[in-house]
Design an enzyme around this catalytic site. Sequence first.
Site, mmCIF file in Angstrom:
data_model
loop_
_atom_site.group_PDB
_atom_site.id
_atom_site.type_symbol
_atom_site.label_atom_id
_atom_site.label_comp_id
_atom_site.label_asym_id
_atom_site.label_seq_id
_atom_site.Cartn_x
_atom_site.Cartn_y
_atom_site.Cartn_z
ATOM 1 C CB CYS A 50 13.564 -30.876 -64.545
ATOM 2 S SG CYS A 50 13.517 -30.601 -65.581
ATOM 3 C CG HIS A 92 9.558 -33.235 -63.871
ATOM 4 N ND1 HIS A 92 10.242 -32.939 -62.851
ATOM 5 C CD2 HIS A 92 10.422 -32.912 -65.028
ATOM 6 C CE1 HIS A 92 11.187 -31.862 -62.923
ATOM 7 N NE2 HIS A 92 9.980 -31.020 -64.514
ATOM 8 C CD GLU A 113 9.356 -35.284 -60.154
ATOM 9 O OE1 GLU A 113 9.890 -36.088 -60.913
ATOM 10 O OE2 GLU A 113 9.097 -34.242 -60.604
HETATM 11 N N1 GLN Z 1 14.706 -24.610 -65.258
HETATM 12 C C1 GLN Z 1 14.831 -25.862 -65.719
HETATM 13 C C2 GLN Z 1 14.403 -25.630 -67.161
HETATM 14 O O1 GLN Z 1 13.480 -24.868 -67.666
HETATM 15 C C3 GLN Z 1 14.246 -27.065 -64.913
HETATM 16 C C4 GLN Z 1 13.500 -26.748 -65.383
HETATM 17 C C5 GLN Z 1 13.132 -28.409 -64.256
HETATM 18 O O2 GLN Z 1 13.745 -28.573 -63.401
HETATM 19 N N2 GLN Z 1 11.406 -28.697 -64.188
HETATM 20 O O3 GLN Z 1 15.117 -26.316 -68.279
#
Ligand code: GLN
Length: 559
Positions: free
Chosen positions: A406, A533, A535
């Site tokens: 992300c 994600h 994970e």
């Molecule tokens: N802050 C970034 C976004 O909002 C990444 C978010 C995250 O890593 N979950 O896109």
Amino acid sequence: MLKRDPMLKGEARPPQSPLKDMKYVVVSGGVLSGLGKGVTASSIGVLLKSAGLRVTAVKIDPYLNSDAGTMSPFEHGEVFVLDDGGEADLDLGNYERFCDLNLYRDNNITTGKIYSKVIEAERRGDYLGKTVQVIPHITDSVQDWIEEISSVSADGSGLQPEACVIELGGTVGDIESSPFIEALRQFQFRVGRENICFVHVSLVPVMGPVGEQKTKPTQHTVKELRGLGINPDVLVCRAETPLTQEVREKLAAFCHVSPNAVMSAHDVSNIYRVPLLLRDQGICEALGIDCNATDMMSKWEAMADHVDNLGDDIHIAMVGKYTGLTDSYLSVIKSLQHASYAVNRTLVIDWIEASNLENESHSDWDVLKAADGVLVPGGFGDRGIEGKILAAHYARTNNVPYLGICLGLQIATIEFCRNVLGLEGANSTEFDENTPHPAVVFMPEISKTHLGGTMRLGSRPTIFQVDDCMTRRLYGGASQVDERHRHRYEVNPDLIERIEAEGLVYVGKDETGQRCEIFELEGHPYYVGVQYHPEFKSRPQKPSPPFLGLLKAASGETV
Ligand code: GLN
């Protein structure tokens, strides 16, 4: 154990009851928090499953937030994201991983959700003429909610579950949790006492020069629980060393439980030993289940043994901003562990506070350089961003395996724009609204005014754009994968062509073909970024593919 039919062989409820075949195990906790109620609840889930039952789980969090989505990982540990986009307590991750479930937002009940529902009903006029009160309206609403969600399939079978583990967050005696305790007290009559089992997790501290195991804190918490109308059937006692027979008997006598139902939850070599530990002390008999009904426990035991006998160390540098608090990255840590089991290496996570890398003579640079692989996890806000960009730069230019999740994908894209495309000052508009080169931008559909539940959340498809690439191979050649998301920003679609021309290829995109989901760097052993994600879907016996790729590459295998 109480003199009654074993829980799961109890008489069927009257035919009019919708809960006829449903069994409930309620796990509460006393004395202090952090005793491992979540692991106990998950372990019981494993044992119920090994008895051949279809299982689901509910977590009750007595706070006023609607969900964990707006809570800081500092305060509350990671926010666990579900397929349906629910932002939940991290215990739901424990249940999913241990019991191989896919839960829903409604599997996490909070005071905020219950009160919103009751107040909404009141405004609609559902209680017209009545005074709306905690008892019965809140307590009924809790019971209805449990009844409803526990009938929803969570194991992929599509069939109604047969057993539900309910974990009550907080500690018995807290003001916040009292309406829930009252609801659960009433619930035993709604479902029938033979269909519900109460497990209480407590602490047995050791004091004095001879290391005496003290029972008083457990006596007090059970007294409190019984005062609220709930008699525990099973006690799970956290202790450093196994409870002595004398202590078991004393606890049984003072807490009104059978000595056979006092479980010693002492320290074990790895977390997978907990279900085995409880099984070996007879929790299955206390619950009235036969956990040898399937071959699940023998596989589970083999896994626990394997985890105790892994090969050489493998070092993964985690470059983040909550490095002192492992709960903040719980699922990432678990996923790294799952992948390490598959490559038979002992995982060592080297925590690096991202902002330290902004000082080029900081000792964390030595730690980074000594690591076999680098991981930049998700995150929000600008602290440590430049350090993370430096870590990505280091991994890219030194052929060190890298996984960016992300934010980790976003910062690697920024690094590439700055240093390969020569776009000086390239940045995400999250960190620099006036950047001359917005490499990462706010997604058009996201709310600018409301923060709760408004990100791009939950399971979304990623479509591979190429026939063959590392991540596609890791996913078994699938043309599409569904993974969970939680973000507001994305790689700027206007820059993709230029970035790809230099070798950072977005091999996975969303269903519109516009939004970047996975990148891979050509000619690098493993330089991978994922906007989602991974994970949240890793399992001990089914590691998440991007993590497996990282661990393979870090151990010198070609991916
Ligand atoms: N802050 C970034 C976004 O909002 C990444 C978010 C995250 O890593 N979950 O896109």
